[in-house]
Design a protein around this motif. Structure first.
Motif, PDB file in Angstrom:
ATOM      1  N   ILE A  83       0.869  -1.184   0.000  1.00 44.27           N
ATOM      2  CA  ILE A  83       0.000   0.000   0.000  1.00 44.27           C
ATOM      3  C   ILE A  83       0.903   1.229   0.000  1.00 44.27           C
ATOM      4  O   ILE A  83       1.702   1.414   0.919  1.00 44.27           O
ATOM      5  N   ILE A  84       0.782   2.064  -1.046  1.00 43.41           N
ATOM      6  CA  ILE A  84       1.666   3.216  -1.161  1.00 43.41           C
ATOM      7  C   ILE A  84       0.868   4.516  -1.136  1.00 43.41           C
ATOM      8  O   ILE A  84      -0.060   4.708  -1.917  1.00 43.41           O
ATOM      9  N   PHE A  85       1.247   5.399  -0.221  1.00 45.16           N
ATOM     10  CA  PHE A  85       0.702   6.751  -0.147  1.00 45.16           C
ATOM     11  C   PHE A  85       1.740   7.709  -0.732  1.00 45.16           C
ATOM     12  O   PHE A  85       2.897   7.700  -0.307  1.00 45.16           O
ATOM     13  N   TYR A  86       1.335   8.524  -1.679  1.00 45.77           N
ATOM     14  CA  TYR A  86       2.216   9.557  -2.196  1.00 45.77           C
ATOM     15  C   TYR A  86       1.866  10.870  -1.497  1.00 45.77           C
ATOM     16  O   TYR A  86       0.721  11.319  -1.528  1.00 45.77           O
ATOM     17  N   VAL A  87       2.862  11.450  -0.843  1.00 44.29           N
ATOM     18  CA  VAL A  87       2.662  12.662  -0.051  1.00 44.29           C
ATOM     19  C   VAL A  87       3.536  13.770  -0.633  1.00 44.29           C
ATOM     20  O   VAL A  87       4.750  13.595  -0.789  1.00 44.29           O
ATOM     21  N   THR A  88       2.932  14.916  -0.947  1.00 42.20           N
ATOM     22  CA  THR A  88       3.711  15.993  -1.558  1.00 42.20           C
ATOM     23  C   THR A  88       3.037  17.341  -1.355  1.00 42.20           C
ATOM     24  O   THR A  88       1.845  17.416  -1.048  1.00 42.20           O
ATOM     25  N   SER A  89       3.819  18.399  -1.528  1.00 44.11           N
ATOM     26  CA  SER A  89       3.276  19.759  -1.458  1.00 44.11           C
ATOM     27  C   SER A  89       2.910  20.276  -2.843  1.00 44.11           C
ATOM     28  O   SER A  89       2.285  21.327  -2.983  1.00 44.11           O
ATOM     29  N   TYR A  90       3.306  19.533  -3.879  1.00 42.75           N
ATOM     30  CA  TYR A  90       3.158  20.022  -5.242  1.00 42.75           C
ATOM     31  C   TYR A  90       2.011  19.314  -5.963  1.00 42.75           C
ATOM     32  O   TYR A  90       2.101  18.135  -6.288  1.00 42.75           O
ATOM     33  N   THR A  91       0.938  20.040  -6.210  1.00 48.52           N
ATOM     34  CA  THR A  91      -0.246  19.456  -6.836  1.00 48.52           C
ATOM     35  C   THR A  91      -0.014  19.067  -8.284  1.00 48.52           C
ATOM     36  O   THR A  91      -0.764  18.257  -8.839  1.00 48.52           O
ATOM     37  N   GLU A  92       1.019  19.603  -8.920  1.00 45.53           N
ATOM     38  CA  GLU A  92       1.258  19.263 -10.321  1.00 45.53           C
ATOM     39  C   GLU A  92       1.650  17.799 -10.503  1.00 45.53           C
ATOM     40  O   GLU A  92       1.604  17.251 -11.598  1.00 45.53           O
ATOM     41  N   PHE A  93       2.039  17.136  -9.389  1.00 45.25           N
ATOM     42  CA  PHE A  93       2.402  15.728  -9.480  1.00 45.25           C
ATOM     43  C   PHE A  93       1.167  14.818  -9.574  1.00 45.25           C
ATOM     44  O   PHE A  93       1.286  13.642  -9.895  1.00 45.25           O
ATOM     45  N   ILE A  94      -0.009  15.350  -9.266  1.00 53.18           N
ATOM     46  CA  ILE A  94      -1.225  14.529  -9.271  1.00 53.18           C
ATOM     47  C   ILE A  94      -1.451  13.924 -10.651  1.00 53.18           C
ATOM     48  O   ILE A  94      -1.730  12.731 -10.787  1.00 53.18           O
ATOM     49  N   GLN A 119      -7.389   4.954   7.689  1.00 55.55           N
ATOM     50  CA  GLN A 119      -8.538   4.106   8.004  1.00 55.55           C
ATOM     51  C   GLN A 119      -8.756   3.070   6.900  1.00 55.55           C
ATOM     52  O   GLN A 119      -9.000   1.888   7.178  1.00 55.55           O
ATOM     53  N   ALA A 120      -8.671   3.504   5.650  1.00 56.75           N
ATOM     54  CA  ALA A 120      -8.832   2.582   4.520  1.00 56.75           C
ATOM     55  C   ALA A 120      -7.715   1.550   4.503  1.00 56.75           C
ATOM     56  O   ALA A 120      -7.938   0.365   4.226  1.00 56.75           O
ATOM     57  N   MET A 121      -6.491   1.991   4.806  1.00 58.84           N
ATOM     58  CA  MET A 121      -5.347   1.087   4.840  1.00 58.84           C
ATOM     59  C   MET A 121      -5.550  -0.029   5.857  1.00 58.84           C
ATOM     60  O   MET A 121      -5.291  -1.201   5.572  1.00 58.84           O
ATOM     61  N   LEU A 122      -6.015   0.325   7.040  1.00 62.17           N
ATOM     62  CA  LEU A 122      -6.226  -0.676   8.087  1.00 62.17           C
ATOM     63  C   LEU A 122      -7.277  -1.696   7.662  1.00 62.17           C
ATOM     64  O   LEU A 122      -7.112  -2.900   7.876  1.00 62.17           O
TER      65      LEU A 122
END
Length: 232
Positions: A83-94, A119-122
Motif C-alpha cells: 500500500i503506497i501513499f504519495y505525499v507531496t506539497s506540489y499538486t502538479e504531481f497529481i 482508516q482505509a489502509m487498516l
C-alpha cells in the motif's frame, strides 16, 4: 504491519510519523502489531524493502536520487500487495501520479485526507489476511483471500485460481461474489477477478500480474474500470 516513511526533509518526516501513529492509535480496531521505519533517502528505502518487504509506505514524490513515483514502481516489484501513499506539497504531481499505481495521493498538511487514507489502509490490510472457507465433497478448504487471482465458472462448479493452486467449489458465481470482499469484482458472466492482481485492462480482456489473461465483457467493463481506478 511494517510501515515505512521516506522524505528527504527530516522535520516533515518526523511530523508525518507522529501524525500516523496518533491516527492509528485512534482507529486501529484490528489489534495489529506495528513496526515503523524512517528514511531520508529513497535508495536506502529500496534497499531495506528488498531485504524485508514493507506492507505500507508513505513516499514524498519530490526527492533527489530517484523520485517517489519511480521508487513506488520498484517497491511493487518486490511486494505487489504493498500500500503506497504519495505525499507531496506540489499538486502538479497529481496528473503524473495517475500513470502509476496510487493507493492514495495526500497533500502535505491535509490531516483529513491522511486520516481517511489510514482508516482505509487498516481495513484493506485486514482484508488481505482474511480467509475464504468453504466445504466441498465433505472436505473443508481455507484460502487466504490475497492469494486468489481469479475465479472461473465451469458448469455448476467454480475454479478458484491462486498463485500456485487451483481449488474447486460447487456454487453459482452470482452467489460467490456476494461472499467475497469488495476487492473482488465480476468481470464476465463466468469470471470474478481480484482487483489487486490486475496488471492492465484492455477493451475485452484483463491481464493479471502473472501474465495470465482473462476475458472482460462489455456488460461488466465499466464497473471493473471504475472499481480498479478508484480502489488504488
Amino acid at each position: 504491519m511494517n510501515i515505512a516513511f521516506c522524505d528527504d526533509e527530516k522535520a516533515t518526516l518526523e511530523n508525518l510519523i507522529k501524525l500516523t501513529k496518533d491516527i492509528i492509535a485512534k482507529y486501529d480496531n484490528y489489534n495489529f502489531e506495528f513496526n515503523f521505519f524512517a528514511y531520508t533517502s529513497p535508495l536506502e528505502l529500496l534497499e531495506a524493502h528488498s531485504k524485508c518487504p514493507f506492507d505500507a509506505v508513505f513516499l514524498d514524490i519530490d526527492m533527489p536520487e530517484i523520485n517517489g513515483l519511480n521508487s513506488g514502481d520498484k517497491l511493487y516489484t518486490k511486494n505487489e500487495s504493498i500500500i503506497i501513499f504519495y505525499v507531496t506539497s506540489y499538486t502538479e504531481f497529481i496528473g503524473e501520479s495517475i500513470k502509476h499505481r496510487v493507493y492514495r495521493f495526500i497533500k502535505k498538511g491535509d490531516e483529513k485526507a491522511l486520516t481517511e487514507g489510514i482508516q482505509a489502509m487498516l481495513e484493506d490490510f485486514a482484508t488481505l489476511h482474511q480467509r475464504y472457507v468453504y466445504k466441498y465433497k465433505g472436505q473443508y478448504y481455507s484460502i487466504v483471500l490475497n492469494r486468489i487471482f481469479y475465479c472461473e465458472s465451469k458448469g455448476h462448479n467454480i475454479r478458484i485460481v491462486t498463485d500456485n493452486d487451483i481449488f474447486t467449489q460447487r456454487i453459482l458465481i452470482k452467489n460467490l461474489i456476494k461472499e467475497l470482499p469488495p476487492v473482488f469484482c465480476r468481470c464476465h458472466s463466468g469470471y470474478i477477478v481480484n482487483l489487486r492482481k490486475i496488471r492492465d485492462i484492455e477493451r475485452n480482456k484483463i491481464t493479471l500480474i502473472n501474465g495470465v489473461e482473462i476475458p472482460m465483457s462489455a456488460k461488466y467493463s465499466t464497473e471493473v474500470i471504475i472499481k480498479f481506478t478508484t480502489y488504488f
